[in-house]
Design a protein around this motif. Structure first.
Motif, short mmCIF file in Angstrom:
data_model
loop_
_atom_site.label_atom_id
_atom_site.label_comp_id
_atom_site.label_asym_id
_atom_site.label_seq_id
_atom_site.Cartn_x
_atom_site.Cartn_y
_atom_site.Cartn_z
N LEU A 209 30.75 17.91 43.30
CA LEU A 209 32.63 17.86 43.41
C LEU A 209 33.14 19.15 44.23
N ALA A 210 31.99 19.70 44.04
CA ALA A 210 33.25 21.55 44.77
C ALA A 210 34.05 22.12 44.27
N LEU A 211 33.79 21.80 42.39
CA LEU A 211 34.54 22.15 41.34
C LEU A 211 34.65 23.56 40.72
N PRO A 212 35.43 24.17 40.96
CA PRO A 212 34.63 25.93 40.61
C PRO A 212 34.57 25.63 39.12
N LEU A 213 33.55 26.85 38.69
CA LEU A 213 33.58 26.69 37.13
C LEU A 213 33.54 27.78 37.28
N PHE A 214 34.24 28.72 35.85
CA PHE A 214 34.01 30.10 35.49
C PHE A 214 33.22 30.54 34.10
N VAL A 215 33.22 31.59 33.68
CA VAL A 215 32.44 31.94 32.84
C VAL A 215 33.77 33.08 32.23
N LEU A 216 33.51 32.98 30.80
CA LEU A 216 34.67 34.28 30.58
C LEU A 216 34.03 35.11 29.46
N ASP A 217 33.66 36.24 29.72
CA ASP A 217 33.19 37.03 29.23
C ASP A 217 34.43 37.76 27.64
N LEU A 218 33.55 38.44 27.44
CA LEU A 218 34.54 39.06 26.08
C LEU A 218 34.98 40.35 26.60
N THR A 219 34.76 40.69 28.06
CA THR A 219 35.78 41.69 28.61
C THR A 219 37.27 41.38 29.31
N GLY A 220 36.99 39.63 28.95
CA GLY A 220 38.38 38.97 29.51
C GLY A 220 37.58 38.76 30.87
N THR A 221 37.28 38.75 31.70
CA THR A 221 36.75 39.70 33.35
C THR A 221 35.86 37.49 33.39
N PRO A 222 36.62 36.66 33.91
CA PRO A 222 35.94 35.34 34.32
C PRO A 222 34.71 35.76 35.14
N GLN A 223 33.50 35.08 35.05
CA GLN A 223 32.49 35.46 35.98
C GLN A 223 32.15 33.88 36.88
N PRO A 224 32.53 34.10 38.61
CA PRO A 224 32.07 32.30 39.08
C PRO A 224 30.41 31.68 38.51
N VAL A 225 30.52 30.69 38.47
CA VAL A 225 29.15 30.20 37.96
C VAL A 225 28.21 29.50 38.61
N ASN A 226 29.03 28.64 39.92
CA ASN A 226 28.84 28.46 41.07
C ASN A 226 29.13 29.33 42.53
N SER A 227 28.72 27.89 42.96
CA SER A 227 29.32 28.27 44.92
C SER A 227 31.14 27.86 44.97
N PRO A 228 31.18 27.01 44.13
CA PRO A 228 32.56 26.66 44.91
C PRO A 228 33.68 28.02 44.17
N ALA A 229 32.98 28.50 42.97
CA ALA A 229 34.08 29.61 42.45
C ALA A 229 33.99 31.15 42.96
N ASP A 230 32.67 31.39 43.66
CA ASP A 230 33.12 32.80 44.59
C ASP A 230 33.56 32.12 46.24
N GLU A 231 33.76 30.98 46.92
CA GLU A 231 34.76 30.60 48.02
C GLU A 231 35.82 30.73 47.46
N LEU A 232 36.32 29.97 45.92
CA LEU A 232 38.19 30.56 45.59
C LEU A 232 38.35 32.06 45.29
N ILE A 233 37.37 32.55 44.93
CA ILE A 233 37.64 34.23 44.95
C ILE A 233 37.02 34.61 46.51
N SER A 234 36.69 33.94 46.95
CA SER A 234 36.78 34.45 48.69
C SER A 234 38.04 34.66 49.11
N THR A 235 38.70 33.13 48.42
CA THR A 235 40.07 32.54 49.65
C THR A 235 41.43 32.56 48.93
#
Length: 237
Positions: A209-235
């Motif tokens: 579905l090209a839906l961005p997924l992020f995982v939250l680590d305990l530092t509070g920094t979301p980490q991209p899980v898939n390529s749609p998430a990488d693209e959202l960070i870029s754009t």
């Protein structure tokens, strides 16, 4: 920026030294909520989304933004809200107002300061971390969705519908499809944040579905899980 101040719990009388988190203004200057020294902290007995945020003014450029309300967890179990000085309006002393828009070359990327996370200790921290990250990506007027989701917490903004799962439960295939359908219904971008990750079929469905997924680590920094998430960070938004 405010330094640490002594805080006494009004319930158990324990004393603490509290220093507020520091956040990046859009101009790049680090800012923190100006604490009211000597003011009595208030135990949090009822939480609303509006009370979770305070207006903070950047002393460098005069811009006012919404940042998380300073709070402190006492050893007795109380959560204390630390009073903040009201934000003054207008440009900072000695500084001319910044222009509302500075044209950039068509090929120049939009400037974005470094993301400053908030440490996750509670489920509420996880939701705030996701909201701060979405703001960093460029989304404005982020607020809780009025309609409660079957699980997790919904966040909405113009053109955005996000789902945050702040528990130890992995987001499921059904969670992904519900978020995607809700975003499709109001022509918004769907985004998911999870503290515990996603099931395998949920990740596969999100990729399709090209839906961005992020995982939250305990530092509070979301980490991209898939390529749609990488693209959202870029754009960005």
């Amino acid at each position: 920026m405010s330094g640490g101040i002594p805080v006494r719990c009004p319930l158990c009388r324990r004393e603490h030294l509290y220093a507020p988190h520091v956040y990046p203004c859009s101009c790049g200057t680090p800012v923190s909520p100006p604490l009211q020294r000597g003011a009595q902290p208030l135990p949090v007995t009822y939480v609303t989304w509006e009370d979770d945020w305070v207006t903070v003014r950047c002393e460098s450029c005069g811009r006012c933004d919404q940042w998380p309300q300073p709070e402190l967890g006492c050893d007795c179990g109380a959560v204390l809200r630390i009073p903040v000085k009201p934000a003054a309006s207008g440009p900072a002393p000695g500084h001319a107002p910044l222009p509302l828009h500075i044209p950039l070359p068509p090929t120049a990327p939009a400037p974005r300061p470094a993301f400053h996370p908030v440490t996750i200790r509670t489920a509420r921290d996880a939701v705030q971390a996701a909201a701060l990250y979405l703001r960093w990506l460029g989304y404005k007027d982020i607020r809780r969705a009025e309609q409660r989701a079957s699980s997790g917490v919904g966040l909405i903004a113009p053109g955005l519908r996000a789902q945050v799962e702040p528990t130890t439960r992995s987001m499921s295939l059904r969670d992904i499809e519900c978020v995607w359908l809700a975003a499709l219904n109001d022509s918004s971008v769907p985004v998911c944040f999870s503290l515990a990750g996603y099931t395998d079929d949920a990740r596969a469905r999100a990729d399709g579905l090209a839906l961005p997924l992020f995982v939250l680590d305990l530092t509070g920094t979301p980490q991209p899980v898939n390529s749609p998430a990488d693209e959202l960070i870029s754009t960005g938004a």
